[in-house]
Scaffold this active site. Structure first.
Site, short mmCIF file in Angstrom:
data_model
loop_
_atom_site.label_atom_id
_atom_site.label_comp_id
_atom_site.label_asym_id
_atom_site.label_seq_id
_atom_site.Cartn_x
_atom_site.Cartn_y
_atom_site.Cartn_z
N LYS A 202 0.84 -1.20 0.00
CA LYS A 202 0.00 0.00 0.00
C LYS A 202 0.88 1.25 0.00
CE LYS A 202 -3.48 2.28 2.84
NZ LYS A 202 -4.42 2.18 3.94
N GLU A 208 10.45 -4.61 4.65
CA GLU A 208 10.52 -6.01 4.25
C GLU A 208 10.23 -6.17 2.76
OE1 GLU A 208 8.86 -4.71 6.78
OE2 GLU A 208 8.74 -6.06 8.50
N GLY A 262 -4.90 -1.77 5.00
CA GLY A 262 -4.08 -2.90 4.55
C GLY A 262 -4.73 -4.24 4.83
N ARG A 263 -5.24 -4.43 6.04
CA ARG A 263 -5.80 -5.74 6.41
C ARG A 263 -7.17 -5.99 5.80
NH1 ARG A 263 -4.94 -2.19 10.37
NH2 ARG A 263 -6.62 -1.45 11.70
N GLU A 348 -4.83 -6.32 14.85
CA GLU A 348 -4.32 -5.00 14.44
C GLU A 348 -5.44 -3.96 14.52
OE1 GLU A 348 -2.57 -3.92 10.38
OE2 GLU A 348 -0.76 -4.46 11.48
N HIS A 379 -4.66 -32.12 18.74
CA HIS A 379 -3.47 -32.83 19.19
C HIS A 379 -2.38 -31.86 19.59
CE1 HIS A 379 -5.20 -36.66 17.92
NE2 HIS A 379 -5.76 -35.93 16.96
N LYS A 497 9.19 -0.19 14.28
CA LYS A 497 9.79 0.19 12.99
C LYS A 497 10.82 1.29 13.21
CE LYS A 497 5.70 -0.47 10.05
NZ LYS A 497 4.76 0.21 9.16
O1 F6P Z 1 2.16 -3.93 9.97
C1 F6P Z 1 1.76 -2.66 9.66
C2 F6P Z 1 1.24 -2.55 8.25
O2 F6P Z 1 1.10 -1.21 7.95
C3 F6P Z 1 -0.07 -3.29 8.02
O3 F6P Z 1 -1.18 -2.59 8.44
C4 F6P Z 1 -0.03 -3.53 6.56
O4 F6P Z 1 -0.94 -4.49 6.15
C5 F6P Z 1 1.42 -3.94 6.39
O5 F6P Z 1 2.13 -3.13 7.30
C6 F6P Z 1 1.97 -3.79 5.00
O6 F6P Z 1 1.97 -2.45 4.58
P1 F6P Z 1 2.17 -2.06 3.06
O7 F6P Z 1 1.08 -2.68 2.27
O8 F6P Z 1 2.13 -0.57 3.04
O9 F6P Z 1 3.52 -2.58 2.63
#
Ligand code: F6P
Length: 530
Positions: A202, A208, A262-263, A348, A379, A497
């Site tokens: 987003k 990452e 995002g979620r 979240e 289990h 972060k």
């Molecule tokens: O973990 C925080 C967050 O902002 C989430 O809400 C989101 O889904 C994820 O990081 C990934 O963010 P992006 O889509 O901006 O890379």
């Protein structure tokens, strides 16, 4: 208003804190069935083939009435209407919350301020559909690799795990963790010449995702040559300048807007990996199922509204009875990643200790959510759920009709799911346990009266998966309103972060900055550097 809300909470807590008129504890479930032969029918609710059974909770008519009073006191219907109208209900970020627009028809008329959100959504959906058709027609790509994390990974990865079959047009892979072991594990399965890479973010700034995107881009360049890389890349993002800076051509960028959290973004361009891997029709069915649940959520009276009722049950469990966790147990191996997706959607969203007004939350908010598919969970951690000190409400998800021909296996799967819910509620008395194992009965007692909600899907397909996920999304909205917290921001992920951003240059320099950290962190930095 606030007085009305507090009065509603007080009524709920009073019911939970006193015995019922028949003398049974407010947390007990078994007496409710003994007293009412119609309980299953009265406390299970269906919508479009999906059934939610709340009868194995301790909610009786008085508790339900009090919970519905709370829903009315917080003006749940008004808040729901405000969200649907595109008001900035995500107040801390000043944003509308319009993931429902993503799966609504072209003429649905969703608006975010001056923006025609429905037109925006369908312009992107049209481009996605054309892109999928072109990729499939060309036939060059056998694999799609989605690079993203959190909401840019979990929803599509969960749905691909649930719906992919060998007959599907492409294979889908999901790379999330900045741990390069994840990439090293996927890489041998991919032929660079046959792999389409989607950078899903987003913000297009997530450490990452951008790190992995650069690794994978270098791999493409090494094998195909720099000139061919662009044809293997596409981006899914709200940040168009950043996608351009990464070298992705504008016609290969599929946007969505900041009114999609995002979620909650599975239904947006973030779902492109699904449309490619499963085919456009399956993706459209996923959206249609979610939209059907939205229609139910928006139009059904509170007392028959599935997400509202599930949210009220959560209030009863978390706040009235003091059960601070919940297990999600899908009795379908294909839903193995659903608990992980719901962990983000719920925790979240609802892991908040301050209300929208900026005051400390007066009561427990979002529970810890965890889970595994049944029967594997039985289990593993189900021992604690049956005999541990604190009850853990369970969501038990059953699928009536399997997509395999092994009827015996499926009957066993269903028998186990039904039995877990029955065992949690029924328990085993000391007398029963002693009769079975004289002298050792005390260890074999099951206290029972442990709540579960059973959800039954007619079968697992794109449509019903859309319904199921939208059900949980709407439940989260309701809980945000009931607890008075903003379910749509996530400031709690920021501090880590920031600190990682400070530690990284110190690791690059090979030494911690003296005095910049506590002694433990500094000591551990020396250990990992040593
Ligand atoms: O973990 C925080 C967050 O902002 C989430 O809400 C989101 O889904 C994820 O990081 C990934 O963010 P992006 O889509 O901006 O890379």
């Amino acid at each position: 208003m606030t007085n009305g809300i507090e009065a509603a909470w007080a009524a709920i807590m009073a019911l939970a804190g006193a015995p019922r008129p028949d003398g049974s504890a407010a947390s007990s479930i078994r007496p409710l069935f003994a007293a009412d032969s119609q309980r299953f029918g009265r406390f299970s609710h269906g919508a479009e083939g999906l059934l939610v059974d709340l009868s194995k909770t301790a909610i009786d008519d008085r508790a339900l009435a009090a919970l519905l009073d709370l829903a009315r006191a917080v003006d749940l219907e008004g808040r729901r209407a405000a969200m649907a109208a595109g008001a900035a209900v995500n107040e801390t970020e000043g944003r509308a919350v319009l993931h429902m627009a993503l799966r609504a028809p072209r003429d649905a008329g969703y608006r975010a301020g001056a923006e025609d959100a429905s037109a925006e959504v369908h312009a992107t959906l049209d481009r996605m559909r054309d892109f999928v058709a072109a990729v499939h027609a060309e036939g060059r790509f056998t694999d799609v690799l989605n690079i993203g994390i959190g909401g840019s990974d979990l929803g599509p990865a969960m749905a691909a795990r649930a719906l992919w079959t060998p007959a599907a047009p492409m294979r889908a892979h999901y790379l999330a963790n900045v741990d390069a072991h994840a990439w090293e594990e996927i890489r041998p399965r991919l032929d660079p010449a046959r792999t389409l890479v989607l950078v899903a973010s987003k913000t297009f700034t997530t450490q990452e995702t951008m790190t992995n995107a650069r690794l994978v881009r270098a791999w493409l360049a090494e094998h195909l040559g720099e000139a061919k890389v662009g044809a293997h890349l596409a981006a899914l993002s709200t940040n168009l300048p950043a996608t351009a800076a990464f070298g992705i051509a504008p016609d290969r960028v599929f946007p969505f807007r900041d009114w999609v959290g995002g979620r909650f973004s599975l239904w947006s361009a973030i779902g492109l990996s699904l449309a490619l891997a499963l085919g456009w029709d399956a993706f459209a069915r996923l959206l249609a199922g979610a939209h059907a649940m939205d229609r139910h959520f928006l139009a059904t009276p509170l007392a028959r509204n599935l997400p509202v009722l599930m949210a009220l049950a959560e209030i009863w469990h978390v706040d009235a009875l003091g059960y601070p966790t919940r297990a999600v147990l899908p009795y379908d191996e294909r839903l193995a990643r659903l608990p992980a997706h719901l962990q983000q959607v719920e925790m979240e969203s609802l892991g908040k200790r301050v209300t929208l007004a900026g005051t400390p939350a007066a009561r427990q908010t979002g529970p810890v959510v965890f889970g595994e598919p049944g029967t594997n969970a039985q289990h593993s951690f189900m021992q604690l759920l049956h005999q541990g000190t604190t009850p853990v409400p369970c969501d038990i998800i059953l699928v009536k009709q399997p997509d395999h021909a092994h009827a015996d296996s499926h009957r066993k799967l269903l028998a186990n799911g039904l039995a877990q819910a029955e065992a949690l509620m029924r328990g085993k008395s000391l007398a029963e346990a002693e009769a079975e194992t004289p002298g050792l009965g005390v260890h074999r007692v099951f206290p029972g009266d442990r709540p579960s909600t059973t959800i039954v899907l007619p079968r697992l397909d794109a449509y019903t998966l859309g319904q199921l996920v939208a059900l949980y999304e709407a439940k989260v909205f309701c809980l945000g309103a009931l607890w008075g917290v903003n379910a749509f921001d996530q400031w709690g992920v920021e501090l880590g972060k920031q600190l990682a951003g400070a530690i990284l240059p110190e690791l690059e320099a090979g030494a911690p900055t003296p005095g910049a950290h506590d002694a433990s962190t500094e000591g551990l930095m020396r250990v990992v550097l040593g």
